[in-house]
Design a protein around this motif. Sequence first.
Motif, PDB file in Angstrom:
ATOM      1  N   LEU A 170      44.436  23.771  31.019  1.00 53.63           N
ATOM      2  CA  LEU A 170      45.143  23.357  29.796  1.00 53.63           C
ATOM      3  C   LEU A 170      43.429  23.146  28.889  1.00 53.63           C
ATOM      4  O   LEU A 170      43.140  23.806  28.057  1.00 53.63           O
ATOM      5  N   ALA A 171      43.193  21.906  29.467  1.00 54.23           N
ATOM      6  CA  ALA A 171      41.776  21.344  28.391  1.00 54.23           C
ATOM      7  C   ALA A 171      40.849  22.724  28.623  1.00 54.23           C
ATOM      8  O   ALA A 171      40.181  22.684  27.426  1.00 54.23           O
ATOM      9  N   SER A 172      40.785  22.942  29.972  1.00 58.23           N
ATOM     10  CA  SER A 172      39.163  23.381  29.606  1.00 58.23           C
ATOM     11  C   SER A 172      39.637  25.499  29.139  1.00 58.23           C
ATOM     12  O   SER A 172      39.052  25.425  28.766  1.00 58.23           O
ATOM     13  N   SER A 198      40.031  29.425  32.527  1.00 64.01           N
ATOM     14  CA  SER A 198      40.341  27.982  33.934  1.00 64.01           C
ATOM     15  C   SER A 198      41.209  28.580  34.955  1.00 64.01           C
ATOM     16  O   SER A 198      40.500  27.643  36.296  1.00 64.01           O
ATOM     17  N   MET A 199      41.999  28.818  35.524  1.00 63.85           N
ATOM     18  CA  MET A 199      42.702  28.939  36.776  1.00 63.85           C
ATOM     19  C   MET A 199      41.506  29.421  37.935  1.00 63.85           C
ATOM     20  O   MET A 199      41.705  29.064  39.115  1.00 63.85           O
ATOM     21  N   SER A 200      41.456  30.681  37.575  1.00 63.61           N
ATOM     22  CA  SER A 200      40.330  30.962  38.807  1.00 63.61           C
ATOM     23  C   SER A 200      38.957  30.325  38.890  1.00 63.61           C
ATOM     24  O   SER A 200      38.375  30.554  39.859  1.00 63.61           O
ATOM     25  N   THR A 201      38.629  29.790  37.805  1.00 62.84           N
ATOM     26  CA  THR A 201      36.991  28.522  37.870  1.00 62.84           C
ATOM     27  C   THR A 201      37.859  27.509  37.993  1.00 62.84           C
ATOM     28  O   THR A 201      36.816  27.097  39.302  1.00 62.84           O
ATOM     29  N   LEU A 202      38.869  26.902  38.268  1.00 62.46           N
ATOM     30  CA  LEU A 202      39.245  25.397  38.181  1.00 62.46           C
ATOM     31  C   LEU A 202      39.614  25.084  40.020  1.00 62.46           C
ATOM     32  O   LEU A 202      39.415  24.555  40.475  1.00 62.46           O
ATOM     33  N   LEU A 203      40.176  26.235  40.619  1.00 57.23           N
ATOM     34  CA  LEU A 203      40.813  26.635  41.906  1.00 57.23           C
ATOM     35  C   LEU A 203      39.529  27.769  42.434  1.00 57.23           C
ATOM     36  O   LEU A 203      39.811  27.982  43.837  1.00 57.23           O
ATOM     37  N   THR A 204      38.491  27.761  42.172  1.00 59.48           N
ATOM     38  CA  THR A 204      37.353  28.163  42.741  1.00 59.48           C
ATOM     39  C   THR A 204      37.791  29.944  43.339  1.00 59.48           C
ATOM     40  O   THR A 204      36.914  29.752  44.047  1.00 59.48           O
ATOM     41  N   VAL A 205      38.274  30.203  42.442  1.00 61.86           N
ATOM     42  CA  VAL A 205      38.220  31.854  43.090  1.00 61.86           C
ATOM     43  C   VAL A 205      37.357  31.976  42.719  1.00 61.86           C
ATOM     44  O   VAL A 205      37.245  33.492  43.231  1.00 61.86           O
ATOM     45  N   GLY A 206      37.641  32.347  41.161  1.00 61.57           N
ATOM     46  CA  GLY A 206      35.851  33.265  40.743  1.00 61.57           C
ATOM     47  C   GLY A 206      36.280  34.535  40.663  1.00 61.57           C
ATOM     48  O   GLY A 206      35.134  35.457  41.315  1.00 61.57           O
ATOM     49  N   GLY A 208      35.941  36.600  38.016  1.00 55.90           N
ATOM     50  CA  GLY A 208      34.716  37.621  37.690  1.00 55.90           C
ATOM     51  C   GLY A 208      34.906  38.861  36.092  1.00 55.90           C
ATOM     52  O   GLY A 208      33.953  38.916  35.804  1.00 55.90           O
ATOM     53  N   ASP A 209      36.139  38.560  36.041  1.00 56.66           N
ATOM     54  CA  ASP A 209      36.610  39.746  34.982  1.00 56.66           C
ATOM     55  C   ASP A 209      36.909  39.195  33.513  1.00 56.66           C
ATOM     56  O   ASP A 209      36.210  39.886  33.104  1.00 56.66           O
ATOM     57  N   ILE A 210      36.641  37.519  33.513  1.00 57.14           N
ATOM     58  CA  ILE A 210      36.614  37.231  32.610  1.00 57.14           C
ATOM     59  C   ILE A 210      35.383  35.617  32.367  1.00 57.14           C
ATOM     60  O   ILE A 210      35.241  34.901  33.227  1.00 57.14           O
ATOM     61  N   TYR A 211      34.301  35.757  31.583  1.00 59.63           N
ATOM     62  CA  TYR A 211      33.247  35.127  32.053  1.00 59.63           C
ATOM     63  C   TYR A 211      32.596  35.066  30.437  1.00 59.63           C
ATOM     64  O   TYR A 211      32.597  35.245  30.079  1.00 59.63           O
ATOM     65  N   PRO A 212      32.082  33.713  30.165  1.00 61.50           N
ATOM     66  CA  PRO A 212      31.181  33.348  29.114  1.00 61.50           C
ATOM     67  C   PRO A 212      29.897  33.305  29.303  1.00 61.50           C
ATOM     68  O   PRO A 212      29.481  33.981  30.578  1.00 61.50           O
ATOM     69  N   ILE A 213      29.565  34.237  28.119  1.00 61.69           N
ATOM     70  CA  ILE A 213      28.080  34.772  27.491  1.00 61.69           C
ATOM     71  C   ILE A 213      27.659  34.031  26.536  1.00 61.69           C
ATOM     72  O   ILE A 213      26.450  33.804  27.021  1.00 61.69           O
ATOM     73  N   THR A 214      28.293  33.121  25.666  1.00 64.82           N
ATOM     74  CA  THR A 214      27.241  32.137  24.622  1.00 64.82           C
ATOM     75  C   THR A 214      26.816  31.055  26.061  1.00 64.82           C
ATOM     76  O   THR A 214      26.930  30.656  26.835  1.00 64.82           O
ATOM     77  N   THR A 215      25.896  30.584  25.609  1.00 66.51           N
ATOM     78  CA  THR A 215      24.515  28.883  25.880  1.00 66.51           C
ATOM     79  C   THR A 215      26.452  27.805  25.762  1.00 66.51           C
ATOM     80  O   THR A 215      25.922  27.326  27.135  1.00 66.51           O
ATOM     81  N   LEU A 216      26.399  27.784  25.122  1.00 62.68           N
ATOM     82  CA  LEU A 216      27.661  26.446  25.298  1.00 62.68           C
ATOM     83  C   LEU A 216      28.279  26.708  25.799  1.00 62.68           C
ATOM     84  O   LEU A 216      28.937  26.188  26.837  1.00 62.68           O
ATOM     85  N   GLY A 217      29.284  28.180  26.454  1.00 67.64           N
ATOM     86  CA  GLY A 217      30.134  29.083  26.930  1.00 67.64           C
ATOM     87  C   GLY A 217      30.188  28.250  28.553  1.00 67.64           C
ATOM     88  O   GLY A 217      30.888  27.484  29.398  1.00 67.64           O
ATOM     89  N   LYS A 218      28.688  28.417  29.007  1.00 70.15           N
ATOM     90  CA  LYS A 218      27.961  28.776  30.057  1.00 70.15           C
ATOM     91  C   LYS A 218      27.846  27.431  30.738  1.00 70.15           C
ATOM     92  O   LYS A 218      28.032  26.689  31.761  1.00 70.15           O
ATOM     93  N   ALA A 225      33.476  23.860  36.520  1.00 65.79           N
ATOM     94  CA  ALA A 225      33.447  24.495  38.230  1.00 65.79           C
ATOM     95  C   ALA A 225      33.416  23.031  38.264  1.00 65.79           C
ATOM     96  O   ALA A 225      34.092  23.508  39.950  1.00 65.79           O
ATOM     97  N   TYR A 226      32.436  22.229  38.728  1.00 61.18           N
ATOM     98  CA  TYR A 226      32.332  20.919  39.143  1.00 61.18           C
ATOM     99  C   TYR A 226      33.330  20.321  39.517  1.00 61.18           C
ATOM    100  O   TYR A 226      33.675  19.772  40.187  1.00 61.18           O
ATOM    101  N   LEU A 227      34.413  20.041  38.107  1.00 61.60           N
ATOM    102  CA  LEU A 227      35.878  19.464  38.213  1.00 61.60           C
ATOM    103  C   LEU A 227      36.405  20.077  38.316  1.00 61.60           C
ATOM    104  O   LEU A 227      37.592  19.655  39.683  1.00 61.60           O
ATOM    105  N   GLY A 228      36.486  21.194  38.825  1.00 58.64           N
ATOM    106  CA  GLY A 228      37.132  22.002  39.699  1.00 58.64           C
ATOM    107  C   GLY A 228      36.838  22.155  41.758  1.00 58.64           C
ATOM    108  O   GLY A 228      38.436  22.120  41.950  1.00 58.64           O
TER     109      GLY A 228
END
Length: 321
Positions: A170-172, A198-206, A208-218, A225-228
């Motif tokens: 929820l936080a991410s 966040s689900m696909s990132t935290l659970l390390t699925v990835g 790739g249909d949604i991803y950040p493009i801004t520097t802060l977002g990356k 991803a490390y927290l995941g």
Amino acid sequence: MNSENSLPLKARIFNIIQIGDKSNRISRAFDIFITVVIFSNIVVTFLQTFSELSFLSGFFHVIEAATLCIFCIEYILRIWTADLLYPSRSRLRSRLCFLISFDGIIDFLTILPFFFLSGFVIFRMLRVARIFHLFRLNSRYDSFNVITTVLYEKRNQIISSVFIVMILMLASSLCMYSVEHDAQPDVFRNAFSGIWWSMSTLLTVGYGDIYPITTLGKVMAICIAYLGVGAVAIPTGIISAGFVEQYQRKSGLSNIKNADIKEIAEILADRRYAGKTIEEIETADQLTIFLILRDNLSVLPQKDTVVKLNDILVIRGENGN
């Protein structure tokens, strides 16, 4: 064998379909038979979805009907012998306890869809419940039973770890939505889009249909991803530790013969213990139950094993160590 034949018919059926005595040839044959029936039913359920096999639909229907009839007979017998499974309760209450138990519900959901296949969609969807009939194998094979025992014993820790993952998710999601919404309004349209990412990132699925493009977002995505990785490792470690504890407990049973005979005792289960689980008795009386002697059977106790009236419990007190 003579002592087994001297038991009433109801008790003999109970020993075969409920306990699963490996020393009894009939009980072992029933275990193998019901396992084959369960797998046959599930395989037919899957094969019926292939249009290429439509010419075998009649054969599949016969197999399905036959296996469902066997499930119905077993279900009725399990209800009939439920008073032996819950000896401390009345006949009506014991059968009600079985009907609302996990095995009873799975049995019911396995049988129900067959009679409503042409009815509402919800009943046709219940065909999936047949797969859960495989959980019934847990009561017959120790290797499977260890898994459910570990999950039950570690349920509080697992729930806590899942709660931590939910908080991180929820936080991410809210953070990523705040950072990426202006840059990608069509992708991060609302907080739910952030939850999916966040689900696909935290659970390390990835995906790739949604991803950040801004520097802060990356940068945030790297941290999340490390927290995941750590979040997934928490329940994994809990379950692994549970397996180690469970196998140590089983190996301890084989070492009983090396223990001091003065530390070992046998007690007859009276109404004080009847109807209680092994975990409840061990916690209340500070003792370890190694074996249950029941109607000429040797039952290896699990945490959720229910003690019956007149069972003989092979125990050792905690202070005996």
